[in-house]
Design a protein around this motif. Structure first.
Motif, PDB file in Angstrom:
ATOM      1  N   ILE A 169      50.205   2.494 -33.169  1.00  0.00           N
ATOM      2  CA  ILE A 169      48.780   2.240 -33.763  1.00  0.00           C
ATOM      3  C   ILE A 169      47.979   2.128 -32.466  1.00  0.00           C
ATOM      4  O   ILE A 169      48.034   1.374 -31.561  1.00  0.00           O
ATOM      5  N   GLU A 170      47.081   3.075 -32.338  1.00  0.00           N
ATOM      6  CA  GLU A 170      46.220   3.201 -31.148  1.00  0.00           C
ATOM      7  C   GLU A 170      44.720   2.231 -31.174  1.00  0.00           C
ATOM      8  O   GLU A 170      44.420   2.177 -32.421  1.00  0.00           O
ATOM      9  N   GLU A 171      44.259   2.297 -30.162  1.00  0.00           N
ATOM     10  CA  GLU A 171      42.934   1.439 -30.117  1.00  0.00           C
ATOM     11  C   GLU A 171      41.907   2.190 -31.061  1.00  0.00           C
ATOM     12  O   GLU A 171      41.988   3.548 -31.114  1.00  0.00           O
ATOM     13  N   GLY A 172      40.951   1.574 -31.833  1.00  0.00           N
ATOM     14  CA  GLY A 172      39.903   2.214 -32.325  1.00  0.00           C
ATOM     15  C   GLY A 172      40.309   2.131 -33.702  1.00  0.00           C
ATOM     16  O   GLY A 172      41.296   2.198 -34.347  1.00  0.00           O
ATOM     17  N   ALA A 173      39.147   2.395 -34.823  1.00  0.00           N
ATOM     18  CA  ALA A 173      39.298   2.103 -36.288  1.00  0.00           C
ATOM     19  C   ALA A 173      37.839   2.677 -36.807  1.00  0.00           C
ATOM     20  O   ALA A 173      36.829   2.512 -36.128  1.00  0.00           O
ATOM     21  N   LEU A 174      37.894   3.292 -37.916  1.00  0.00           N
ATOM     22  CA  LEU A 174      36.871   3.583 -38.770  1.00  0.00           C
ATOM     23  C   LEU A 174      36.903   2.728 -39.873  1.00  0.00           C
ATOM     24  O   LEU A 174      37.892   2.513 -40.556  1.00  0.00           O
ATOM     25  N   TYR A 175      35.865   2.364 -40.518  1.00  0.00           N
ATOM     26  CA  TYR A 175      35.657   1.533 -41.692  1.00  0.00           C
ATOM     27  C   TYR A 175      34.919   2.034 -42.684  1.00  0.00           C
ATOM     28  O   TYR A 175      33.767   2.527 -42.760  1.00  0.00           O
ATOM     29  N   VAL A 176      35.698   2.025 -43.904  1.00  0.00           N
ATOM     30  CA  VAL A 176      35.339   2.734 -45.098  1.00  0.00           C
ATOM     31  C   VAL A 176      34.877   1.480 -45.971  1.00  0.00           C
ATOM     32  O   VAL A 176      35.757   0.712 -46.649  1.00  0.00           O
TER      33      VAL A 176
END
Length: 225
Positions: free
Chosen positions: A71-78
């Motif tokens: 699991i890499e750094e970064g995320a999107l939030y829905v």
């Protein structure tokens, strides 16, 4: 029969027959839909497969997967709402498989107040399902990419943002488990199946039609219409 009653009788019978036909058609559709949902449930719960090389959304929707990687750094939030919890966020992060492919990973749900909390990044084992959600409607707001607020899981836009393949894996289990997350795995509960309600509605209208026809014919017979 009074000649004046023939036309109302025909109208009543034809109308009731039409409504009964529509109700029966919905019962048949109910059986068809239940078969489809059973097949979907069987697919979702099937033996996990490796990530396919050739992608076919029609054939591979809900395909169960087992992935090893990071699991890499970064995320999107829905922005979503969870039952008994309220508003919160689906978190979608980039996941790199052991053979170097990068896909979108739906890690599950966090409450609204955890949006700014740090996220785990590192090695992980994931079981989940391929999914191509169709969440955007004419009333869905545009995503606010600058504020990292998404209103639908738009796979193409998300993959561009995180530089992954346009593939979404919705997690059923993640090892190590994400602290504070509630998994939101793929299931068939969100697929509409209203055919029974439609059937009841058509049959009920048929009964009402016959009752109203009876009232109409009675008034004619009494010479009041």
């Amino acid at each position: 029969m009074n000649k004046r009653l023939i036309a109302p009788a025909l109208i009543g019978l034809l109308g009731a027959a039409t409504l009964a036909y529509l109700g029966t058609w919905q019962v048949q559709r109910l059986s068809w839909k239940q078969d489809i949902l059973t097949q979907i449930d069987a697919t979702i719960a099937g033996d996990p497969q490796p990530l396919p090389v050739m992608i076919d959304p029609t054939e591979q929707k809900y395909m169960p997967l087992a992935l090893s990687g990071t699991i890499e750094e970064g995320a999107l939030y829905v922005l979503v709402s969870a039952k008994f919890v309220g508003a919160g966020w689906r978190v979608v992060s980039p996941f790199q498989t052991e053979d170097g492919r990068r896909v979108l990973l739906d890690r599950g749900f966090i409450p609204d107040d955890r949006k700014s909390a740090p996220l785990y990044a590192g090695p992980a084992e994931v079981t989940g399902n391929l999914h191509w959600p169709d969440e955007r409607t004419s009333s869905t707001p545009d995503n606010d990419v600058a504020k990292n607020t998404w209103f639908a899981r738009d796979i193409a836009a998300m993959s561009d943002q995180l530089n992954t393949e346009p593939l979404l894996v919705v997690a059923r289990a993640i090892d190590p488990a994400d602290e504070g997350f509630t998994l939101m795995p793929v299931d068939s509960s969100g697929i509409p199946n209203d055919h029974l309600n439609y059937a009841i509605t058509w049959y009920s209208l048929g009964i009402v039609w016959l009752l109203m026809t009876g009232v109409w014919m009675r008034r004619i017979a009494k010479g009041t219409d």
